[in-house]
Every structure is written in structure tokens, then in C-alpha cells.
Design a protein around this motif. Sequence first.
Motif, short mmCIF file in Angstrom:
data_model
loop_
_atom_site.label_atom_id
_atom_site.label_comp_id
_atom_site.label_asym_id
_atom_site.label_seq_id
_atom_site.Cartn_x
_atom_site.Cartn_y
_atom_site.Cartn_z
N ASP A 1 52.36 -5.22 7.38
CA ASP A 1 53.55 -5.99 7.49
C ASP A 1 54.56 -5.00 6.47
O ASP A 1 54.21 -4.32 6.29
N ALA A 2 55.80 -5.69 6.43
CA ALA A 2 56.96 -4.89 6.07
C ALA A 2 56.91 -4.91 4.61
O ALA A 2 56.97 -3.53 4.13
N ASP A 3 56.11 -5.48 3.33
CA ASP A 3 54.97 -4.81 2.85
C ASP A 3 54.01 -4.36 2.17
O ASP A 3 53.18 -3.72 1.43
N GLY A 4 53.86 -3.67 3.35
CA GLY A 4 52.59 -2.15 3.08
C GLY A 4 51.04 -3.31 3.99
O GLY A 4 50.10 -2.39 3.09
N TRP A 5 50.74 -4.21 3.71
CA TRP A 5 49.76 -5.40 3.70
C TRP A 5 49.09 -5.29 4.98
O TRP A 5 49.75 -5.02 5.59
N ILE A 6 47.74 -5.32 5.61
CA ILE A 6 47.87 -5.62 6.70
C ILE A 6 47.62 -6.85 6.92
O ILE A 6 47.93 -8.14 6.39
N GLY A 7 48.19 -7.45 8.14
CA GLY A 7 48.70 -8.48 8.83
C GLY A 7 47.76 -9.25 9.26
O GLY A 7 46.85 -9.22 9.24
N ALA A 8 47.90 -10.58 8.85
CA ALA A 8 47.25 -11.70 9.54
C ALA A 8 47.57 -12.49 11.19
O ALA A 8 48.39 -12.80 11.08
N PRO A 9 46.23 -13.21 12.04
CA PRO A 9 46.67 -14.18 12.62
C PRO A 9 47.39 -15.50 12.36
O PRO A 9 47.51 -15.63 11.28
N PRO A 10 49.05 -16.02 13.43
CA PRO A 10 49.38 -17.08 12.78
C PRO A 10 48.35 -17.68 11.88
O PRO A 10 47.50 -18.20 12.56
N PRO A 11 48.76 -18.46 10.82
CA PRO A 11 47.80 -19.60 10.27
C PRO A 11 47.62 -20.63 10.95
O PRO A 11 46.79 -21.50 10.82
N GLY A 12 48.31 -21.33 11.64
CA GLY A 12 48.54 -22.44 12.29
C GLY A 12 47.05 -22.61 13.68
O GLY A 12 46.72 -23.96 14.11
N ASP A 13 46.75 -21.50 14.13
CA ASP A 13 45.19 -21.61 15.01
C ASP A 13 44.42 -21.14 13.90
O ASP A 13 43.94 -20.11 13.49
N PRO A 14 43.22 -21.90 14.38
CA PRO A 14 42.05 -21.67 12.92
C PRO A 14 41.14 -21.24 13.69
O PRO A 14 40.69 -21.04 12.98
N ASN A 15 41.02 -21.48 14.50
CA ASN A 15 39.96 -20.33 14.92
C ASN A 15 40.12 -19.19 16.11
O ASN A 15 40.96 -18.45 17.51
N LEU A 16 41.54 -18.16 15.31
CA LEU A 16 41.92 -16.98 15.69
C LEU A 16 41.89 -15.53 14.75
O LEU A 16 41.95 -15.83 13.39
N ALA A 17 41.13 -14.60 15.91
CA ALA A 17 41.65 -13.76 14.35
C ALA A 17 41.74 -12.25 14.57
O ALA A 17 42.52 -12.58 15.50
N GLY A 18 42.45 -11.09 13.67
CA GLY A 18 42.92 -9.69 14.15
C GLY A 18 42.24 -9.00 13.82
O GLY A 18 41.38 -8.68 12.87
N TRP A 19 42.22 -7.56 14.40
CA TRP A 19 41.73 -6.95 15.05
C TRP A 19 42.52 -6.00 14.43
O TRP A 19 43.84 -5.41 14.63
N GLN B 1 45.40 -27.43 7.33
CA GLN B 1 44.56 -29.23 8.61
C GLN B 1 43.04 -28.45 7.96
O GLN B 1 42.43 -29.76 8.31
N GLY B 2 42.54 -27.31 7.38
CA GLY B 2 41.13 -27.54 7.31
C GLY B 2 40.87 -26.17 7.48
O GLY B 2 41.31 -25.09 7.39
N PRO B 3 39.47 -26.16 7.57
CA PRO B 3 38.76 -24.84 7.03
C PRO B 3 38.97 -23.76 8.65
O PRO B 3 39.36 -24.42 9.84
N ALA B 4 39.57 -22.78 8.24
CA ALA B 4 39.38 -21.66 9.98
C ALA B 4 38.69 -20.77 9.94
O ALA B 4 37.47 -21.05 9.63
N VAL B 5 38.88 -19.95 10.35
CA VAL B 5 38.04 -19.24 11.91
C VAL B 5 36.43 -18.35 10.74
O VAL B 5 35.43 -18.60 11.23
N PHE B 6 36.59 -17.93 9.71
CA PHE B 6 36.42 -17.11 8.93
C PHE B 6 35.30 -18.01 7.52
O PHE B 6 35.17 -17.28 5.83
N TYR B 7 35.99 -19.10 7.55
CA TYR B 7 35.43 -20.00 6.47
C TYR B 7 33.82 -19.83 6.26
O TYR B 7 34.11 -19.51 4.56
N GLY B 8 33.37 -19.69 6.20
CA GLY B 8 32.04 -19.72 6.67
C GLY B 8 31.18 -18.44 5.92
O GLY B 8 30.81 -17.95 5.85
N LEU B 9 32.49 -17.07 6.04
CA LEU B 9 32.27 -15.75 5.83
C LEU B 9 31.37 -15.16 4.45
O LEU B 9 29.74 -14.60 4.91
N GLY B 10 31.27 -15.77 3.98
CA GLY B 10 30.59 -15.82 2.37
C GLY B 10 29.27 -16.38 2.42
O GLY B 10 28.22 -15.85 1.75
N ALA B 11 28.60 -17.04 3.69
CA ALA B 11 27.21 -17.58 3.68
C ALA B 11 26.45 -16.71 4.48
O ALA B 11 25.64 -16.74 4.50
#
Length: 221
Positions: A95-113, A136-146
Motif C-alpha cells: 500500500d501507499a505506506d509500504g505495508w503489504i495490503g490486505a483483502p477488503p475487510p467486508g468479505d470475511p472469506n477472502l485471502a490475499g496473495w 461482523q465476526g470471525p474472518a477467513v484466518f480466525y482459526g490460524l493460531g489453532a
Amino acid sequence: MSASGLYELAEEEERRRKRAPWGVIALVLLTGLALIRNGSGEFDIGPPQPASAAAPDSRTGTFAGAPAPLAFSAVERVRIPAIQVDAPVMPVGLDADGWIGAPPPGDPNLAGWFTGAVSPGEKGTAVVVGHVDNQQGPAVFYGLGALKQGNRVETLRRDGKTAVFEIYGIEVFSKANFPGDRVYGSKGTPELRVITCGGGFSKQKGYDGNVVVFARLVAVD
């Protein structure tokens, strides 16, 4: 394949050749990088965090039975059966600040490469990111730490191949001291990092860390 499809693949390959070398991008990412910055965290039970026993093992480099690296191909879907993830993948950059961008937060089941790195299955370290939650609640990688060592991550590529990675470690890193060289650096073999927010949470600053899954290519289907 149609002419438009061939043009799209050629254009994507050209963009890939022009992107900055990974070592240069890694230097940018060392400056306190937070991969996913807008998880809400506003739930009674937070996302699972990795157990200390899930820290990466000491194996590096090639290992018996490792498949040969694949050629470049965009990734279209990611599956993590152990936590019931089956999600489409969209390309993301810096992104403009030099961070890796993320998918739009409104779609809970979407990842980014992250297209600034290799594609999953190529020699080097591929990076897939996704939100831990949204308003709205948990998103795609909510369970990653498990996840646990030995669990698998499947990346479905545009060329019809599925690159299968075996997890060898899961850790939480502070965003203030994110070890970019350790997380993103190439080990000379095909590897994958799957990343979301984690650690402590405050309404003022959000999550203070990132959950990082370390995985290596073990099969191609």
C-alpha cells in the motif's frame, strides 16, 4: 485458451519480472510491519493463539521426498482442512505506506496473495494474508493460531496444479519488532507463510502482533 486469456497471462508475467527483488522488499518490511491492521477484536472470545510447542522446528533446506519447484502461476484459492478454510485468493501488493495490503475487510472469506513475492510452489517464500475478523465476526484466518505442526495448506494455482504445504511452525510476532528477514527470507526451497493478526488487542491500537504459519512444499497434485 482465448486470446484475452493469453494476453492476461503475458501481462501478469511482465508485471512479475518488473517487481522489485525480494531482498529489497524485505528491507521495507522490516520497519515494524503489521500485515493486517484492521481486525476488530470485538468479540467475547478472541482468536486462538499458537501453543509454544508449535514454534518452528529446526529443519531447513531440502528434505526427503520434496517435489521440484514449480514455475510461476497465480494462486486462485487456499484450503486449510484442519480449520475448515476454503477461500478464494486475490492478488495484493504494497500500500501507499509500504505495508503489504490486505483483502477488503467486508468479505470475511477472502485471502490475499502478495504478488511482490513468488507464487506458491516456486522456489522462495510465498506469502498469503487474510483478516482474523471484521465488524461482523470471525474472518477467513480466525482459526490460524489453532493449527499444529503437520497440518497442511493447499494452494490451488491458475495452471491447474495444487501446491501442498506442510506446516512446520506457528508463531506470534510483535508488530513493533516483526522479524521480516526470518519470516520472508528465502530458504532456497519452496515455502509458504500464511499471516493474520494476533497477540493482544486494544480498541486504541488493534492487535499488537501477527500470527505467522511457516510451511514447506511437500506435494503437487
